[in-house]
Design a protein around this motif. Structure first.
Motif, short mmCIF file in Angstrom:
data_model
loop_
_atom_site.label_atom_id
_atom_site.label_comp_id
_atom_site.label_asym_id
_atom_site.label_seq_id
_atom_site.Cartn_x
_atom_site.Cartn_y
_atom_site.Cartn_z
N HIS A 80 0.84 -1.21 0.00
CA HIS A 80 0.00 0.00 0.00
C HIS A 80 0.86 1.25 0.00
O HIS A 80 1.55 1.53 0.97
N HIS A 108 1.28 5.51 -1.92
CA HIS A 108 0.73 6.60 -2.74
C HIS A 108 1.93 7.26 -3.40
O HIS A 108 2.32 8.37 -3.04
N HIS A 165 -10.08 2.08 1.32
CA HIS A 165 -9.74 2.71 2.60
C HIS A 165 -11.01 2.73 3.48
O HIS A 165 -11.98 3.40 3.13
N HIS A 224 -6.50 -0.12 6.44
CA HIS A 224 -6.61 0.66 7.68
C HIS A 224 -7.48 -0.05 8.72
O HIS A 224 -6.94 -0.63 9.63
ZN LIG Z 1 -3.89 4.96 1.28
#
Ligand SMILES: [Zn+2]
Length: 226
Positions: free
Chosen positions: A29, A31, A183, A215
């Motif tokens: 995971h 970004h 998410h 998460h």
């Molecule tokens: Zn994320």
């Protein structure tokens, strides 16, 4: 007293050797389109604002050109390759602010580094999937990525349509034959029940085995009976 045996092994070396033997690290995971965008003068902003406010504060780093995105993503991939990462799954912003600049750059970088690292791209829906302009970019992004990404809380907060957000993600993923990575439960409060809703929606859409929740921290503050 006998001399202690000299230590001839090192735990870190042992672990790293084993990871290498098993194919290397996997970064599940990230970004990477927003990599290297934190600066000393923006640290204060990220410290003071709530996560929901940051969904729009990051607009500032999403106004980048396709070349700037390519530079960030390439730098992040090279760093991971140097650290022994052999596969990465990364969200990429595809929305009314980033439009398709970040995803086009990511696709170029994915191709450029394909012999060194496996890259799976996931569309980040930071502006939701309900508002018409946001939906337009979600539909464009969904075609371009490997995995469908989502952030239901954005639409729940803006218009109370978090449930519809789940339906859009799951039905699109089913139609395109792709996995989903969402998410959920990010706020560490009992009122968050998104992990449960995701499980129910997964069954409703017949997507068992093709959905990942990320998460899910609010689960930890639910009472045991829940
Ligand atoms: Zn994320």
């Amino acid at each position: 007293m006998p001399n202690p045996q000299p230590i001839e092994w090192n735990f870190k070396d042992l672990v790293l050797t084993d990871i290498k033997k098993n194919g290397g690290w996997v970064n599940a995971h990230a970004h990477i389109d927003r990599a290297f965008t934190i600066r000393p003068d923006s640290l204060d902003i990220y410290k003071k604002y709530m996560l929901t406010e940051k969904w729009d504060i990051v607009d500032a780093v999403k106004n980048a050109s396709e070349d700037e995105y390519y530079r960030r993503i390439s730098k992040a991939l090279e760093l991971m390759i140097n650290q022994g990462v052999t596969a990465v799954g990364s969200f990429i912003d595809v929305d009314p602010v980033a439009e398709d600049r970040a995803i086009k750059a990511a696709l170029r970088a994915k191709e450029q580094y394909k012999s060194q690292i496996t890259v799976k791209l996931i569309n980040q829906t930071l502006k939701g999937v309900i508002e018409p302009k946001a939906r337009k970019w979600f539909d464009i992004g969904a075609e371009m990525v490997d995995i469908i990404g989502g952030l239901p809380k954005r639409d729940e907060r803006d218009s109370g349509k978090g449930e519809e957000h789940f339906d859009v993600l799951l039905s699109t993923a089913k139609k395109l034959g792709k996995m989903v990575h969402i998410h959920v439960d990010q706020f560490n409060v009992q009122s968050d029940k998104e992990t449960e809703m995701l499980a129910n929606k997964t069954i409703e859409h017949g997507m068992q085995g093709k959905v990942v929740a990320i998460h899910s921290i609010s689960l930890a503050c639910q009472p045991k009976e829940y």
